[in-house]
Design a protein around this motif. Structure first.
Motif, PDB file in Angstrom:
ATOM      1  N   ALA A 148       0.836  -1.212   0.000  1.00 26.01           N
ATOM      2  CA  ALA A 148       0.000   0.000   0.000  1.00 26.01           C
ATOM      3  C   ALA A 148       0.867   1.256   0.000  1.00 26.01           C
ATOM      4  N   LEU A 149       1.946   1.251   0.766  1.00 28.55           N
ATOM      5  CA  LEU A 149       2.836   2.407   0.806  1.00 28.55           C
ATOM      6  C   LEU A 149       3.404   2.688  -0.582  1.00 28.55           C
ATOM      7  N   TRP A 150       3.843   1.633  -1.274  1.00 27.58           N
ATOM      8  CA  TRP A 150       4.348   1.824  -2.629  1.00 27.58           C
ATOM      9  C   TRP A 150       3.242   2.323  -3.563  1.00 27.58           C
ATOM     10  N   GLU A 151       2.050   1.750  -3.462  1.00 24.02           N
ATOM     11  CA  GLU A 151       0.958   2.159  -4.343  1.00 24.02           C
ATOM     12  C   GLU A 151       0.561   3.618  -4.129  1.00 24.02           C
ATOM     13  N   ILE A 152       0.705   4.091  -2.905  1.00 24.58           N
ATOM     14  CA  ILE A 152       0.348   5.475  -2.587  1.00 24.58           C
ATOM     15  C   ILE A 152       1.459   6.437  -2.995  1.00 24.58           C
ATOM     16  N   SER A 153       2.689   6.087  -2.616  1.00 23.66           N
ATOM     17  CA  SER A 153       3.800   7.024  -2.802  1.00 23.66           C
ATOM     18  C   SER A 153       4.532   6.844  -4.135  1.00 23.66           C
ATOM     19  N   GLY A 154       4.500   5.638  -4.673  1.00 23.09           N
ATOM     20  CA  GLY A 154       5.258   5.354  -5.885  1.00 23.09           C
ATOM     21  C   GLY A 154       6.737   5.148  -5.627  1.00 23.09           C
ATOM     22  N   ARG A 155       7.156   5.210  -4.363  1.00 25.88           N
ATOM     23  CA  ARG A 155       8.568   5.038  -4.010  1.00 25.88           C
ATOM     24  C   ARG A 155       8.789   3.617  -3.484  1.00 25.88           C
ATOM     25  N   THR A 156       9.852   3.008  -3.945  1.00 28.40           N
ATOM     26  CA  THR A 156      10.115   1.614  -3.590  1.00 28.40           C
ATOM     27  C   THR A 156      11.099   1.443  -2.437  1.00 28.40           C
ATOM     28  N   GLY A 157      11.824   2.489  -2.102  1.00 35.53           N
ATOM     29  CA  GLY A 157      12.918   2.385  -1.135  1.00 35.53           C
ATOM     30  C   GLY A 157      12.544   1.798   0.207  1.00 35.53           C
ATOM     31  N   GLU A 158      11.359   2.092   0.697  1.00 35.70           N
ATOM     32  CA  GLU A 158      10.930   1.554   1.990  1.00 35.70           C
ATOM     33  C   GLU A 158      10.218   0.215   1.832  1.00 35.70           C
ATOM     34  N   SER A 159       9.564   0.014   0.721  1.00 37.47           N
ATOM     35  CA  SER A 159       8.725  -1.164   0.543  1.00 37.47           C
ATOM     36  C   SER A 159       9.500  -2.408   0.126  1.00 37.47           C
ATOM     37  N   VAL A 160      10.404  -2.275  -0.819  1.00 35.38           N
ATOM     38  CA  VAL A 160      11.091  -3.448  -1.362  1.00 35.38           C
ATOM     39  C   VAL A 160      11.844  -4.232  -0.288  1.00 35.38           C
ATOM     40  N   PRO A 161      12.612  -3.609   0.612  1.00 43.61           N
ATOM     41  CA  PRO A 161      13.295  -4.415   1.638  1.00 43.61           C
ATOM     42  C   PRO A 161      12.334  -5.215   2.506  1.00 43.61           C
ATOM     43  N   VAL A 162      11.185  -4.655   2.824  1.00 45.86           N
ATOM     44  CA  VAL A 162      10.186  -5.362   3.629  1.00 45.86           C
ATOM     45  C   VAL A 162       9.637  -6.551   2.840  1.00 45.86           C
ATOM     46  N   LEU A 163       9.347  -6.333   1.565  1.00 45.77           N
ATOM     47  CA  LEU A 163       8.808  -7.405   0.731  1.00 45.77           C
ATOM     48  C   LEU A 163       9.818  -8.540   0.550  1.00 45.77           C
ATOM     49  N   LEU A 164      11.071  -8.196   0.327  1.00 48.78           N
ATOM     50  CA  LEU A 164      12.089  -9.232   0.126  1.00 48.78           C
ATOM     51  C   LEU A 164      12.389  -9.989   1.417  1.00 48.78           C
ATOM     52  N   ALA A 165      12.345  -9.309   2.537  1.00 47.32           N
ATOM     53  CA  ALA A 165      12.530  -9.990   3.831  1.00 47.32           C
ATOM     54  C   ALA A 165      11.378 -10.970   4.076  1.00 47.32           C
ATOM     55  N   ALA A 166      10.170 -10.554   3.744  1.00 46.20           N
ATOM     56  CA  ALA A 166       9.009 -11.431   3.905  1.00 46.20           C
ATOM     57  C   ALA A 166       9.139 -12.654   2.992  1.00 46.20           C
ATOM     58  N   TRP A 167       9.618 -12.426   1.762  1.00 44.12           N
ATOM     59  CA  TRP A 167       9.832 -13.513   0.792  1.00 44.12           C
ATOM     60  C   TRP A 167      10.727 -14.593   1.402  1.00 44.12           C
ATOM     61  N   GLU A 168      11.804 -14.165   2.027  1.00 45.75           N
ATOM     62  CA  GLU A 168      12.747 -15.114   2.623  1.00 45.75           C
ATOM     63  C   GLU A 168      12.193 -15.766   3.888  1.00 45.75           C
ATOM     64  N   HIS A 169      11.382 -15.042   4.618  1.00 46.07           N
ATOM     65  CA  HIS A 169      10.885 -15.524   5.914  1.00 46.07           C
ATOM     66  C   HIS A 169       9.715 -16.498   5.777  1.00 46.07           C
ATOM     67  N   ASN A 170       8.858 -16.294   4.793  1.00 47.30           N
ATOM     68  CA  ASN A 170       7.656 -17.106   4.691  1.00 47.30           C
ATOM     69  C   ASN A 170       7.348 -17.397   3.219  1.00 47.30           C
ATOM     70  N   ARG A 171       7.490 -18.641   2.816  1.00 47.86           N
ATOM     71  CA  ARG A 171       7.309 -19.014   1.413  1.00 47.86           C
ATOM     72  C   ARG A 171       5.896 -18.770   0.901  1.00 47.86           C
ATOM     73  N   HIS A 172       4.926 -18.725   1.801  1.00 45.90           N
ATOM     74  CA  HIS A 172       3.530 -18.553   1.384  1.00 45.90           C
ATOM     75  C   HIS A 172       3.220 -17.138   0.908  1.00 45.90           C
TER      76      HIS A 172
END
Length: 128
Positions: free
Chosen positions: A33-57
């Motif tokens: 949602a933060l990315w969709e609102i702001s259009g900036r990836t700097g805060e969102s991508v690290p959270v998404l990639l950490a989640a990817w590694e933490h939980n396969r689902h």
């Protein structure tokens, strides 16, 4: 909130706070949602990639977002994660001693999203 785009800018501080929440799915939804609102990836991508590694689902949801972001915005770390998924011998949803009928569908969906995000031509529908 993400669907509202810039009209939801008032929620950005709260979404930023949710990026550190204990609940993984809430962090992922807040990052998207933060990315969709702001259009900036700097805060969102690290959270998404950490989640990817933490939980396969969470991988299909993250991959869907990375496709929408595009790799120039998502960055080289995202590309590396997507390439690793495509090269993985053991699939993301493989469980020892069990499977579900939706496993193949979800896995093929994830692989297709990874290829799409990376701009990988599968060669389907083309002639030489």
């Amino acid at each position: 909130l993400g669907r509202l785009g810039g009209e939801a800018a008032v929620a950005v501080p709260r979404l930023r706070a949710l990026l550190a929440h204990d609940e993984l799915w809430l962090r992922v939804d807040a990052a998207i949602a933060l990315w969709e609102i702001s259009g900036r990836t700097g805060e969102s991508v690290p959270v998404l990639l950490a989640a990817w590694e933490h939980n396969r689902h969470v991988r299909v949801r993250v991959a869907q977002c990375l496709v929408r972001m595009g790799l120039p915005g998502a960055g080289p770390d995202a590309a590396q994660v997507l390439r690793a998924e495509l090269l993985s011998v053991r699939r993301h949803n493989a469980m020892d001693g069990g499977y579900g009928s939706h496993d193949t569908y979800e896995d093929e969906k994830l692989l297709a999203l990874c290829r799409r995000a990376l701009g990988v031509d599968t060669g389907k529908g083309t002639t030489s």
